[in-house]
Design an enzyme around this catalytic site. Structure first.
Site, mmCIF file in Angstrom:
data_model
loop_
_atom_site.group_PDB
_atom_site.id
_atom_site.type_symbol
_atom_site.label_atom_id
_atom_site.label_comp_id
_atom_site.label_asym_id
_atom_site.label_seq_id
_atom_site.Cartn_x
_atom_site.Cartn_y
_atom_site.Cartn_z
ATOM 1 N N ALA A 133 0.224 34.868 27.116
ATOM 2 C CA ALA A 133 0.464 34.196 25.837
ATOM 3 C C ALA A 133 -0.683 34.433 24.879
ATOM 4 O O ALA A 133 -1.820 34.675 25.289
ATOM 5 C CB ALA A 133 0.632 32.694 26.053
ATOM 6 N N LEU A 158 -3.597 29.518 34.358
ATOM 7 C CA LEU A 158 -2.302 29.309 35.002
ATOM 8 C C LEU A 158 -1.940 30.473 35.906
ATOM 9 O O LEU A 158 -1.460 30.284 37.028
ATOM 10 C CB LEU A 158 -1.221 29.078 33.942
ATOM 11 C CG LEU A 158 0.168 28.717 34.445
ATOM 12 C CD1 LEU A 158 0.138 27.472 35.333
ATOM 13 C CD2 LEU A 158 1.128 28.513 33.271
ATOM 14 N N LYS A 180 6.084 30.711 19.514
ATOM 15 C CA LYS A 180 6.525 30.244 20.827
ATOM 16 C C LYS A 180 8.022 29.933 20.825
ATOM 17 O O LYS A 180 8.725 30.221 21.806
ATOM 18 C CB LYS A 180 5.732 29.005 21.237
ATOM 19 C CG LYS A 180 4.258 29.266 21.508
ATOM 20 C CD LYS A 180 4.009 30.227 22.656
ATOM 21 C CE LYS A 180 4.327 29.617 24.001
ATOM 22 N NZ LYS A 180 3.987 30.553 25.127
ATOM 23 N N TRP A 208 -1.126 20.584 26.822
ATOM 24 C CA TRP A 208 -2.535 20.231 27.045
ATOM 25 C C TRP A 208 -3.013 20.620 28.440
ATOM 26 O O TRP A 208 -3.484 19.786 29.210
ATOM 27 C CB TRP A 208 -2.739 18.741 26.780
ATOM 28 C CG TRP A 208 -2.595 18.347 25.344
ATOM 29 C CD1 TRP A 208 -2.068 19.085 24.320
ATOM 30 C CD2 TRP A 208 -2.979 17.084 24.763
ATOM 31 N NE1 TRP A 208 -2.096 18.373 23.151
ATOM 32 C CE2 TRP A 208 -2.647 17.145 23.383
ATOM 33 C CE3 TRP A 208 -3.544 15.922 25.267
ATOM 34 C CZ2 TRP A 208 -2.879 16.094 22.501
ATOM 35 C CZ3 TRP A 208 -3.778 14.858 24.388
ATOM 36 C CH2 TRP A 208 -3.454 14.956 23.022
ATOM 37 N N TYR A 267 1.683 29.582 15.261
ATOM 38 C CA TYR A 267 1.675 29.630 16.728
ATOM 39 C C TYR A 267 2.952 29.010 17.287
ATOM 40 O O TYR A 267 3.625 29.600 18.152
ATOM 41 C CB TYR A 267 0.448 28.882 17.262
ATOM 42 C CG TYR A 267 0.536 28.545 18.730
ATOM 43 C CD1 TYR A 267 0.332 29.522 19.704
ATOM 44 C CD2 TYR A 267 0.837 27.245 19.146
ATOM 45 C CE1 TYR A 267 0.423 29.219 21.055
ATOM 46 C CE2 TYR A 267 0.928 26.935 20.500
ATOM 47 C CZ TYR A 267 0.718 27.918 21.444
ATOM 48 O OH TYR A 267 0.808 27.616 22.780
ATOM 49 N N ILE A 274 2.653 43.914 27.492
ATOM 50 C CA ILE A 274 4.018 43.386 27.431
ATOM 51 C C ILE A 274 4.662 43.562 26.060
ATOM 52 O O ILE A 274 5.865 43.331 25.913
ATOM 53 C CB ILE A 274 4.076 41.904 27.847
ATOM 54 C CG1 ILE A 274 3.229 41.025 26.924
ATOM 55 C CG2 ILE A 274 3.662 41.736 29.306
ATOM 56 C CD1 ILE A 274 3.448 39.525 27.152
#
Length: 276
Positions: A58, A12, A127, A148, A123, A35
């Site tokens: 992430a 991404l 998030k 996905w 997980y 981070i």
């Protein structure tokens, strides 16, 4: 516009670098900024003073998170708040990505943006923690839930489901794929373009679901991959209990986009990706 992309080496992040080739982009990964280091995040981001921060960083090892909950919470949770605080300090808009996994997956009709999250795995909980930290820290933000993802190669070496299936399809062993677990296969290129449109159209800040339209099971997705690529693979449908995993996944991890433009059907996006 001065833009900071975090998690720049992922699929991404790489897609956003391509998309914003016409802007002044700083692309940082963990080598440039940890981070989870609150002081470093504030110092480096305030020095750069970007107008837009896109956080693609992430921890996404879903099963591994069951044993590394602290690390998942640091990267997916508290670090998001650190970046949000820095964004607020320089009056930047922040774009952050979350997941369909924050929902329990019991609703076959899917989930709207304002539905109550009920994460079922470490997980997913990490998030959701990030979502809450972002809301507390940042003033101008777009929280984008998606699902996905697949797309261009990641520099971190993690293959997508599509690329994994294509590789497995070259062998002669049976490929077993889950037929009763559903989501929205989403092309990172479409996601990135929609996110940019969200920012440029100055839509109200808040939570959005951005996924390619339509839903599929893992088996449906795999079958479509092989049909489009004309791969003669040995594909067999199985039930989710036949494929045990450490972390619980939502059975119906379907995101409904009720607030923004509808992205094209997932089959159309997949066809473009496979014809590249």
């Amino acid at each position: 516009m001065k833009i900071l992309i975090l998690g720049a080496k992922g699929s991404l992040g790489q897609t956003f670098i391509d998309l914003y080739h016409d802007q002044e982009v700083s692309a940082w990964d963990r080598e440039e900024l940890d981070i989870t280091d609150e002081a470093a995040v504030m110092r480096k981001i305030t020095e750069l003073a970007p107008a837009l921060i896109i956080n693609c960083a992430a921890y996404n090892a879903v099963d591994q998170a069951e044993e590394q909950r602290g690390l998942a919470d640091q990267i997916n949770g508290y670090a998001v708040g650190f970046v949000g605080q820095a964004a607020a300090a320089v009056d930047a808009t922040m774009v952050h990505f979350s997941t369909n996994y924050v929902f329990d997956g019991k609703n076959a009709a899917g989930y709207n943006e304002d539905d109550l999250p009920e994460p079922q795995s470490a997980y997913a909980k990490s998030k959701l923690l990030g979502e809450m930290e972002l809301a507390q820290a940042a003033e101008k933000f777009y929280l984008i839930r998606t699902a996905w993802l697949y797309g261009r190669d990641s520099l971190t070496g993690k293959p997508s489901f599509v690329d994994t299936m294509l590789k497995l399809g070259q062998g002669d062993r049976e490929i077993r794929s889950i037929m009763d677990e559903f989501g929205n296969p989403t092309y990172v290129k479409d996601l990135a373009h929609a996110a940019r449109a969200l920012v440029e159209e100055v839509k109200p800040f808040g939570t959005y679901h951005l996924v390619n339209s339509g839903s599929a099971s893992w088996y449906d997705w795999a079958r479509e991959i092989f049909e489009i690529s004309q791969t003669q693979a040995l594909l067999a449908p199985i039930k989710r209990e036949e494929y045990p995993r450490k972390a619980v996944r939502p059975q119906y991890g379907i995101l409904n986009n009720t607030k923004f433009i509808e992205l094209r059907p997932w089959t159309e996006a997949l066809r473009e990706y496979l014809s590249r």
